[in-house]
Design a protein around this motif. Structure first.
Motif, PDB file in Angstrom:
ATOM      1  N   GLN A   1       0.840  -1.191   0.000  1.00 58.40           N
ATOM      2  CA  GLN A   1       0.000   0.000   0.000  1.00 58.40           C
ATOM      3  C   GLN A   1       0.878   1.244   0.000  1.00 58.40           C
ATOM      4  O   GLN A   1       1.774   1.397   0.835  1.00 58.40           O
ATOM      5  CB  GLN A   1      -0.897   0.021   1.234  1.00 58.40           C
ATOM      6  CG  GLN A   1      -1.831   1.213   1.311  1.00 58.40           C
ATOM      7  CD  GLN A   1      -2.703   1.177   2.551  1.00 58.40           C
ATOM      8  OE1 GLN A   1      -2.419   0.430   3.482  1.00 58.40           O
ATOM      9  NE2 GLN A   1      -3.745   1.960   2.562  1.00 58.40           N
ATOM     10  N   THR A   2       0.629   2.134  -0.963  1.00 52.80           N
ATOM     11  CA  THR A   2       1.289   3.434  -1.027  1.00 52.80           C
ATOM     12  C   THR A   2       0.221   4.475  -1.339  1.00 52.80           C
ATOM     13  O   THR A   2      -0.970   4.153  -1.425  1.00 52.80           O
ATOM     14  CB  THR A   2       2.379   3.471  -2.117  1.00 52.80           C
ATOM     15  OG1 THR A   2       1.751   3.319  -3.407  1.00 52.80           O
ATOM     16  CG2 THR A   2       3.399   2.358  -1.917  1.00 52.80           C
ATOM     17  N   ALA A   3       0.630   5.722  -1.528  1.00 53.15           N
ATOM     18  CA  ALA A   3      -0.319   6.772  -1.891  1.00 53.15           C
ATOM     19  C   ALA A   3      -0.967   6.495  -3.235  1.00 53.15           C
ATOM     20  O   ALA A   3      -2.058   6.999  -3.530  1.00 53.15           O
ATOM     21  CB  ALA A   3       0.391   8.127  -1.914  1.00 53.15           C
ATOM     22  N   ASP A   4      -0.310   5.683  -4.053  1.00 54.06           N
ATOM     23  CA  ASP A   4      -0.834   5.352  -5.376  1.00 54.06           C
ATOM     24  C   ASP A   4      -1.938   4.314  -5.329  1.00 54.06           C
ATOM     25  O   ASP A   4      -2.652   4.110  -6.295  1.00 54.06           O
ATOM     26  CB  ASP A   4       0.314   4.857  -6.267  1.00 54.06           C
ATOM     27  CG  ASP A   4      -0.078   4.768  -7.725  1.00 54.06           C
ATOM     28  OD1 ASP A   4      -0.829   5.645  -8.193  1.00 54.06           O
ATOM     29  OD2 ASP A   4       0.356   3.828  -8.406  1.00 54.06           O
ATOM     30  N   GLY A   5      -2.089   3.630  -4.182  1.00 56.58           N
ATOM     31  CA  GLY A   5      -3.132   2.619  -4.065  1.00 56.58           C
ATOM     32  C   GLY A   5      -2.605   1.333  -3.473  1.00 56.58           C
ATOM     33  O   GLY A   5      -1.576   1.300  -2.802  1.00 56.58           O
ATOM     34  N   VAL A   6      -3.337   0.255  -3.752  1.00 59.47           N
ATOM     35  CA  VAL A   6      -3.051  -1.055  -3.176  1.00 59.47           C
ATOM     36  C   VAL A   6      -2.859  -2.065  -4.296  1.00 59.47           C
ATOM     37  O   VAL A   6      -3.603  -2.072  -5.276  1.00 59.47           O
ATOM     38  CB  VAL A   6      -4.211  -1.500  -2.259  1.00 59.47           C
ATOM     39  CG1 VAL A   6      -3.991  -2.906  -1.752  1.00 59.47           C
ATOM     40  CG2 VAL A   6      -4.345  -0.539  -1.094  1.00 59.47           C
TER      41      VAL A   6
ATOM     42  N   LYS B   1      18.582   7.624  13.656  1.00 63.71           N
ATOM     43  CA  LYS B   1      19.346   8.506  14.530  1.00 63.71           C
ATOM     44  C   LYS B   1      19.684   9.840  13.865  1.00 63.71           C
ATOM     45  O   LYS B   1      20.297  10.706  14.482  1.00 63.71           O
ATOM     46  CB  LYS B   1      20.633   7.812  14.978  1.00 63.71           C
ATOM     47  CG  LYS B   1      20.389   6.590  15.858  1.00 63.71           C
ATOM     48  CD  LYS B   1      21.705   5.974  16.313  1.00 63.71           C
ATOM     49  CE  LYS B   1      21.465   4.753  17.203  1.00 63.71           C
ATOM     50  NZ  LYS B   1      22.745   4.136  17.653  1.00 63.71           N
ATOM     51  N   ASP B   2      19.312  10.006  12.581  1.00 65.81           N
ATOM     52  CA  ASP B   2      19.539  11.266  11.882  1.00 65.81           C
ATOM     53  C   ASP B   2      18.432  11.477  10.861  1.00 65.81           C
ATOM     54  O   ASP B   2      17.460  10.708  10.816  1.00 65.81           O
ATOM     55  CB  ASP B   2      20.926  11.283  11.217  1.00 65.81           C
ATOM     56  CG  ASP B   2      21.128  10.136  10.224  1.00 65.81           C
ATOM     57  OD1 ASP B   2      20.120   9.630   9.688  1.00 65.81           O
ATOM     58  OD2 ASP B   2      22.286   9.743   9.984  1.00 65.81           O
ATOM     59  N   ALA B   3      18.562  12.501  10.046  1.00 65.22           N
ATOM     60  CA  ALA B   3      17.520  12.845   9.069  1.00 65.22           C
ATOM     61  C   ALA B   3      17.766  12.226   7.708  1.00 65.22           C
ATOM     62  O   ALA B   3      17.109  12.590   6.728  1.00 65.22           O
ATOM     63  CB  ALA B   3      17.441  14.367   8.930  1.00 65.22           C
ATOM     64  N   MET B   4      18.674  11.247   7.619  1.00 61.73           N
ATOM     65  CA  MET B   4      19.047  10.651   6.348  1.00 61.73           C
ATOM     66  C   MET B   4      18.298   9.355   6.038  1.00 61.73           C
ATOM     67  O   MET B   4      18.573   8.712   5.032  1.00 61.73           O
ATOM     68  CB  MET B   4      20.555  10.375   6.329  1.00 61.73           C
ATOM     69  CG  MET B   4      21.417  11.613   6.402  1.00 61.73           C
ATOM     70  SD  MET B   4      21.329  12.673   4.923  1.00 61.73           S
ATOM     71  CE  MET B   4      20.405  14.062   5.588  1.00 61.73           C
ATOM     72  N   ARG B   5      17.369   8.958   6.906  1.00 58.53           N
ATOM     73  CA  ARG B   5      16.628   7.708   6.701  1.00 58.53           C
ATOM     74  C   ARG B   5      15.279   7.814   7.403  1.00 58.53           C
ATOM     75  O   ARG B   5      15.055   8.693   8.224  1.00 58.53           O
ATOM     76  CB  ARG B   5      17.441   6.511   7.182  1.00 58.53           C
ATOM     77  CG  ARG B   5      17.816   6.520   8.633  1.00 58.53           C
ATOM     78  CD  ARG B   5      19.127   5.805   8.909  1.00 58.53           C
ATOM     79  NE  ARG B   5      20.227   6.767   8.855  1.00 58.53           N
ATOM     80  CZ  ARG B   5      21.375   6.552   8.219  1.00 58.53           C
ATOM     81  NH1 ARG B   5      21.585   5.410   7.582  1.00 58.53           N
ATOM     82  NH2 ARG B   5      22.327   7.469   8.217  1.00 58.53           N
ATOM     83  N   TYR B   6      14.383   6.884   7.067  1.00 55.36           N
ATOM     84  CA  TYR B   6      13.032   6.880   7.611  1.00 55.36           C
ATOM     85  C   TYR B   6      12.904   5.883   8.762  1.00 55.36           C
ATOM     86  O   TYR B   6      13.683   4.927   8.880  1.00 55.36           O
ATOM     87  CB  TYR B   6      12.023   6.478   6.534  1.00 55.36           C
ATOM     88  CG  TYR B   6      11.752   7.532   5.496  1.00 55.36           C
ATOM     89  CD1 TYR B   6      11.477   8.847   5.853  1.00 55.36           C
ATOM     90  CD2 TYR B   6      11.739   7.199   4.143  1.00 55.36           C
ATOM     91  CE1 TYR B   6      11.204   9.810   4.889  1.00 55.36           C
ATOM     92  CE2 TYR B   6      11.463   8.148   3.175  1.00 55.36           C
ATOM     93  CZ  TYR B   6      11.190   9.456   3.553  1.00 55.36           C
ATOM     94  OH  TYR B   6      10.916  10.401   2.598  1.00 55.36           O
ATOM     95  N   MET B   7      11.881   6.094   9.579  1.00 54.67           N
ATOM     96  CA  MET B   7      11.532   5.105  10.598  1.00 54.67           C
ATOM     97  C   MET B   7      10.833   3.918   9.934  1.00 54.67           C
ATOM     98  O   MET B   7      10.017   4.091   9.033  1.00 54.67           O
ATOM     99  CB  MET B   7      10.612   5.710  11.661  1.00 54.67           C
ATOM    100  CG  MET B   7      10.185   4.705  12.730  1.00 54.67           C
ATOM    101  SD  MET B   7       9.289   5.467  14.113  1.00 54.67           S
ATOM    102  CE  MET B   7       7.752   5.941  13.294  1.00 54.67           C
TER     103      MET B   7
ATOM    104  N   ASN C   1       5.715  11.212  10.954  1.00 58.34           N
ATOM    105  CA  ASN C   1       5.018  10.006  11.410  1.00 58.34           C
ATOM    106  C   ASN C   1       3.842   9.640  10.507  1.00 58.34           C
ATOM    107  O   ASN C   1       2.877   9.012  10.938  1.00 58.34           O
ATOM    108  CB  ASN C   1       4.535  10.159  12.857  1.00 58.34           C
ATOM    109  CG  ASN C   1       4.370   8.803  13.545  1.00 58.34           C
ATOM    110  OD1 ASN C   1       5.103   7.853  13.259  1.00 58.34           O
ATOM    111  ND2 ASN C   1       3.407   8.700  14.440  1.00 58.34           N
ATOM    112  N   GLN C   2       3.935  10.003   9.239  1.00 62.22           N
ATOM    113  CA  GLN C   2       2.932   9.621   8.249  1.00 62.22           C
ATOM    114  C   GLN C   2       3.409   8.360   7.539  1.00 62.22           C
ATOM    115  O   GLN C   2       4.565   8.284   7.125  1.00 62.22           O
ATOM    116  CB  GLN C   2       2.729  10.748   7.229  1.00 62.22           C
ATOM    117  CG  GLN C   2       2.213  12.027   7.830  1.00 62.22           C
ATOM    118  CD  GLN C   2       2.247  13.184   6.848  1.00 62.22           C
ATOM    119  OE1 GLN C   2       3.177  13.300   6.035  1.00 62.22           O
ATOM    120  NE2 GLN C   2       1.256  14.061   6.905  1.00 62.22           N
TER     121      GLN C   2
END
Length: 340
Positions: A67-72, A167-173, A195-196
């Motif tokens: 699932q992404t913004a483009d759909g499922v 631990k930095d802004a170079m990757r996502y949770m 957190n989206q």
């Protein structure tokens, strides 16, 4: 000034090379084989190690969604390791144009029956569910804080949530839910810095009963006549491209370098792939077309992929990956030719 916005016709080949796997399904779930007891307990790094090994070594078959913004989208996956230690996998796209991918270790045969073409390629980049952990666990923990969450039920199995906070802004949770008995990732979520949720994978049906037959991994199309094939040596040739990234974000290391052909390109394109063990970034370099000079960075509208573009020495550099815009921009700014 020419717009630097990506068009699907221009960069479809690049996006496809980053993400081949896709899939999501309806709410019905089916399962064979009971889950383990929720009493299993491991440290965070142990869970990462189990997740990495189970995706490579276990026999399993099931249906998962993406699932992404483009759909499922929905896909069916079947995976085994044969007696010679060769990892075999079959992926069938159940939505949209018919597509079937047969993988033998890192070699992929991508069948497109509607066009009667098969492309032979290598798996070098992108997120490939459920095999999402590709790097050294200790290196991953140097760039992510690993926390254990709740135990949840997915596709009839109990699974442990493992949360990886950057631990930095170079990757996502990232949040990964691993089956208690085997460690196989059953559900995965990718979040931005607000957190989206950007992307989600989840099994809706899964069989871990070891009843996967090698015969079931053969393509339905490989014996049909009239197919046009793109051979691996032409599609992706490992070589020194003459390009490098001078200042990589912490934790990212080069995992592949090659010259390859891409859809919509008249000539070969250099590709360098970097990873921190969870996230992958691809750098594409090609000769400038005419006088066009394109630069800028942004997120794509319908996927979690960010991209940055920059002209360098009569070449166009494009950096793409499921990482924040800051990461692709930093890498694009550091791409340069090697001193010969």
């Amino acid at each position: 000034m020419k717009s630097w916005l990506i068009s699907k016709s221009l960069f479809g080949g690049l996006i496809a090379s980053l993400s081949i796997f896709a899939g999501l399904a309806d709410a019905q779930t089916g399962v064979k084989n009971a889950s383990a007891s929720p009493s299993v307990s491991f440290e965070g790094s142990e869970w990462l190690d189990r997740m990495a090994k189970s995706a490579r070594e276990l026999p399993y078959t099931g249906v998962f969604i993406q699932q992404t913004a483009d759909g499922v989208n929905t896909s069916r996956i079947t995976h085994i390791v044969d007696r010679q230690g060769v990892e075999l996998e079959k992926l069938e796209m159940l939505d949209g144009p018919r597509t079937e991918i047969i993988r033998r270790n890192e070699e992929m045969f991508c069948y497109h029956p509607d066009a009667k073409t098969v492309r032979v390629d290598r798996r070098v980049s992108g997120r490939f569910f459920p095999s999402l952990i590709s790097g050294n666990v200790q290196a991953i923990t140097e760039n992510y804080r690993v926390k254990l969450g709740n135990i949840e039920r997915v596709a009839g199995f109990d699974c442990q949530w493992v949360i990886l906070e950057p631990k930095d802004a170079m990757r996502y949770m990232q949040k990964l839910c691993a089956e208690l008995g085997t460690g196989l990732v059953l559900r995965a979520r990718l979040f931005n810095d607000r957190n989206q949720m950007l992307e989600q994978f989840m099994f809706t049906q899964l069989d871990l009963s070891r009843n996967v037959a090698k015969q079931s991994l053969k393509s339905r199309f490989e014996q049909l006549p009239g197919w046009q094939t793109t051979d691996l040596p032409k599609a992706a040739k490992t070589t020194d491209t003459g390009w490098r990234v001078a200042n990589l974000p912490a934790g990212f290391k080069k995992v592949a370098e090659m010259v390859r052909t891409l859809a919509g390109r008249s000539g070969p394109v250099s590709q360098l792939v970097y990873s921190d063990g969870l996230s992958h970034v691809s750098v594409f370099v090609e000769p400038m077309q005419g006088d066009a000079q394109t630069s800028g960075a942004r997120m794509t509208d319908d996927s979690p992929i960010a991209f940055a573009m920059r002209p360098v020495a009569a070449h166009q550099v494009t950096v793409m990956g499921e990482v924040p815009v800051a990461a692709v921009q930093a890498i694009a700014d550091s791409v340069m030719q090697k001193n010969r």
